[in-house]
Design a protein around this motif. Structure first.
Motif, PDB file in Angstrom:
ATOM      1  N   ASN A   1       1.060  -1.238   0.101  1.00 37.25           N
ATOM      2  CA  ASN A   1      -0.221  -0.082  -0.416  1.00 37.25           C
ATOM      3  C   ASN A   1       0.564   0.797  -0.290  1.00 37.25           C
ATOM      4  OD1 ASN A   1      -3.040  -0.181   0.811  1.00 37.25           O
ATOM      5  ND2 ASN A   1      -2.059  -1.637   1.453  1.00 37.25           N
ATOM      6  N   THR A   2       1.758   1.190   0.639  1.00 37.92           N
ATOM      7  CA  THR A   2       2.885   1.874   0.602  1.00 37.92           C
ATOM      8  C   THR A   2       3.014   2.705  -0.813  1.00 37.92           C
ATOM      9  OG1 THR A   2       3.448   1.503   2.664  1.00 37.92           O
ATOM     10  CG2 THR A   2       5.357   3.294   1.914  1.00 37.92           C
ATOM     11  N   ALA A   3       3.528   1.878  -1.410  1.00 34.19           N
ATOM     12  CA  ALA A   3       4.303   1.358  -3.105  1.00 34.19           C
ATOM     13  C   ALA A   3       2.941   2.122  -3.286  1.00 34.19           C
ATOM     14  CB  ALA A   3       5.109   0.301  -2.872  1.00 34.19           C
ATOM     15  N   HIS A   4       2.298   1.982  -3.097  1.00 34.71           N
ATOM     16  CA  HIS A   4       0.708   2.067  -4.132  1.00 34.71           C
ATOM     17  C   HIS A   4       0.758   3.418  -4.525  1.00 34.71           C
ATOM     18  CE1 HIS A   4      -2.808   1.972  -6.694  1.00 34.71           C
ATOM     19  NE2 HIS A   4      -3.408   2.560  -5.622  1.00 34.71           N
ATOM     20  N   LYS A   5       0.457   4.157  -3.089  1.00 31.11           N
ATOM     21  CA  LYS A   5       0.683   5.425  -3.179  1.00 31.11           C
ATOM     22  C   LYS A   5       1.608   6.686  -3.144  1.00 31.11           C
ATOM     23  CE  LYS A   5      -2.196   4.623   1.693  1.00 31.11           C
ATOM     24  NZ  LYS A   5      -2.273   4.957   2.732  1.00 31.11           N
ATOM     25  N   LEU A   6       2.824   5.738  -2.995  1.00 31.07           N
ATOM     26  CA  LEU A   6       3.645   6.360  -3.679  1.00 31.07           C
ATOM     27  C   LEU A   6       3.880   6.728  -5.514  1.00 31.07           C
ATOM     28  CD1 LEU A   6       6.665   7.738  -2.907  1.00 31.07           C
ATOM     29  CD2 LEU A   6       7.682   5.696  -3.093  1.00 31.07           C
TER      30      LEU A   6
END
Length: 540
Positions: free
Chosen positions: A95-100
């Motif tokens: 999720n962190t990578a997706h938001k980034l």
């Protein structure tokens, strides 16, 4: 790919083609045809499952029966807890990578104008699957960055594939301009030592596809670094898959690049699924994040690696049926160096089993479980036969324990043991000689087992929440087509949560039956009967 790596490719190819094709493969298949190491695998599982029957009947041993059963169930729950913690960590990273990626998409597009020297080769196989399923996969690949200039696609068909010439013509007509190269191969039937299925087809397609690319002067093979992706024909890649893969690849040293397999988290979706297919897909996604990747057991469905590792690992073994389950241990054995599974912080979609009607759905689901189980048994046999080629004794022991815990205990024995052992112990105690209980009385035993049932359902609720509502699915924010969204999606998810334990039990019994079938029938059952995809409509 650097020239030094390319120059060794011919010698690697000539070495391993002697090992894994033709008559020599036939010799490998014939070896230990009936006395196979999967018998040890089954013996341990079966002996373990018999504990609740024989322990209450043995004097002195019966005094600790309740205690032993409680400890074993507690250990199973500890494994689920560890897997849950690993899955939570992976979900947060995804999720962190997706938001980034989402927040910086415009900046990346504006600044990243330099062409990447890395090229991608994606290979898949096709037998009886409909062209609509293959087109979904190819469309998702065509959506990758610079696909026409950097992605080559190899499609391996069997010589017995229905309408293969028409399918090849359709592929070229629709996709030749969308990729750097499109190569369609026809795997000959009846090669000695091979079994029909993806392994032998992929083995032929990779060798032939690389030969064609290297012989093409316009392709300039030696000037580029190549990453290979092995996938099923029903895969839907996230649009950022190759970008994420290149980023992870570039962060490693050359030595680590060629000792790594990259695995995305895969979810299983189609427009409509019976509860047992849906639940199995949720559990498989959970085990991707919680066990297979962090425990470094094996990749699954579609995964990526350097072409160097692919060649040094002798592609895929044509005498085995599950190329994904065997991949990690095969490449470790063939290269004699430890190969690591590295996570990609991205989600992909695969199609689950499908049938024409309810009974057909059950049949296809059971056949798929049977395929995975027999494939796992075959891989265990392969590993034991080749274990002398492992880089170290410690790695051999470690992988054996991890593999057995997952395929032997978690998938096969744990649910059966946890649910039935309390009941069986109490029934056997009715005919056993009276004896004192040490530490855990019968009443306490019953209470503890009920508590364990509750904690197991609590863990399964966590699994449900993580997979259904916390992963950013391609095609939409955390839900793709909305299958898990809204009141209907939440209600369905909670109903399927209640049905999770019965589904796991059914899965475990099919696994146990399959291990017995492999034990009694031997190599005869080690065939890859293609899953039915004729009714598969992917949610993307």
């Amino acid at each position: 790919m650097p020239s030094s790596l390319s120059s060794s490719s011919s010698s690697v190819e000539s070495l391993h083609v002697q090992i894994d094709s033709g008559v020599n493969a036939a010799k490998l298949e014939a070896a230990n045809r009936y006395v196979r190491w999967n018998l040890l695998f089954l013996s341990i599982i079966f002996t373990f499952l018999l504990f609740p029957i024989w322990m209450p009947l043995v004097p002195y041993v019966n005094q600790v029966t309740n205690l032993v059963i409680v400890i074993i169930i507690a250990l199973f729950q500890l494994i689920w807890l560890i897997a849950t913690v690993c899955a939570i960590r992976r979900t947060l990273a995804i999720n962190t990578a997706h938001k980034l990626r989402t927040s910086k998409a415009q900046d990346v597009e504006a600044s990243d104008t330099t062409p990447s020297p890395t090229r991608h080769i994606v290979a898949m196989t096709l037998y009886k699957e409909p062209m609509t399923v293959l087109s979904t996969t190819l469309d998702s690949l065509a959506a990758q960055r610079d696909a026409p200039s950097r992605i080559s696609v190899i499609i391996g068909m069997e010589s017995r594939t229905p309408d293969k010439e028409a399918k090849r013509a359709e592929v070229y007509a629709k996709y030749d301009a969308k990729f750097l190269r499109v190569i369609v191969t026809f795997h000959p039937a009846g090669i000695a030592g091979e079994i029909p299925g993806k392994c032998s087809n992929m083995n032929y397609a990779c060798r032939e596809g690389l030969r064609i690319l290297r012989s093409d002067p316009k392709y300039s093979y030696d000037k580029h670094e190549h990453i290979f992706t092995n996938c099923d024909c029903d895969a839907v890649f996230d649009p950022h898959y190759t970008t994420e893969l290149e980023s992870a690849y570039s962060q490693l040293s050359p030595a680590d690049r060629h000792a790594s397999i990259w695995q995305s988290t895969i979810i299983y979706q189609r427009d409509s699924m019976p509860f047992f297919v849906d639940i199995t897909g949720v559990l498989r996604t959970f085990f991707f994040m919680g066990v297979l990747i962090p425990w470094n057991i094996n990749p699954m469905s579609h995964y990526s690696l350097s072409v160097t590792l692919l060649e040094e690992g002798a592609f895929t073994h044509p005498a085995y049926q599950m190329e994904d389950i065997i991949a990690l241990i095969r490449y470790t054995i063939m290269t004699r160096r430890e190969v690591r599974i590295r996570p990609l912080n991205i989600v992909s979609i695969n199609g689950p089993t499908s049938g024409s009607y309810w009974a057909d759905e059950i049949r296809e689901w059971a056949l798929q479980v049977r395929r995975w189980t027999i494939g796992a048994g075959e891989v265990f046999h392969y590993f034991v036969v080749k274990t002398y080629r492992m880089p170290s004794v410690g790695l051999s022991v470690s992988w054996t324990v991890r593999f057995f815990i997952y395929y032997g205990l978690v998938l096969c024995a744990s649910a059966i043991f946890s649910v039935f052992s309390p009941v069986v112990v109490q029934l056997v105690n009715m005919v056993a000689v009276e004896h004192e209980r040490l530490f855990v009385s019968d009443s306490l035993f019953s209470a503890v087992c009920l508590v364990f049932l509750g904690t197991q359902y609590a863990v399964l609720l966590g699994v449900t929440v993580l997979v259904r509502w916390c992963l950013p699915v391609p095609g939409g924010e955390s839900g793709g087509d909305g299958y898990n969204k809204g009141l209907r999606g939440v209600t369905r998810g909670l109903m399927h949560w209640v049905l999770m334990l019965p589904t796991i039990l059914a899965y475990s019994f099919v696994e146990l039956y399959s291990f017995f079938e492999l034990a009694f029938r031997g190599k005869e059952v080690c065939k890859h009967n293609a899953a039915n995809k004729s009714n598969l409509v992917l949610s993307s």
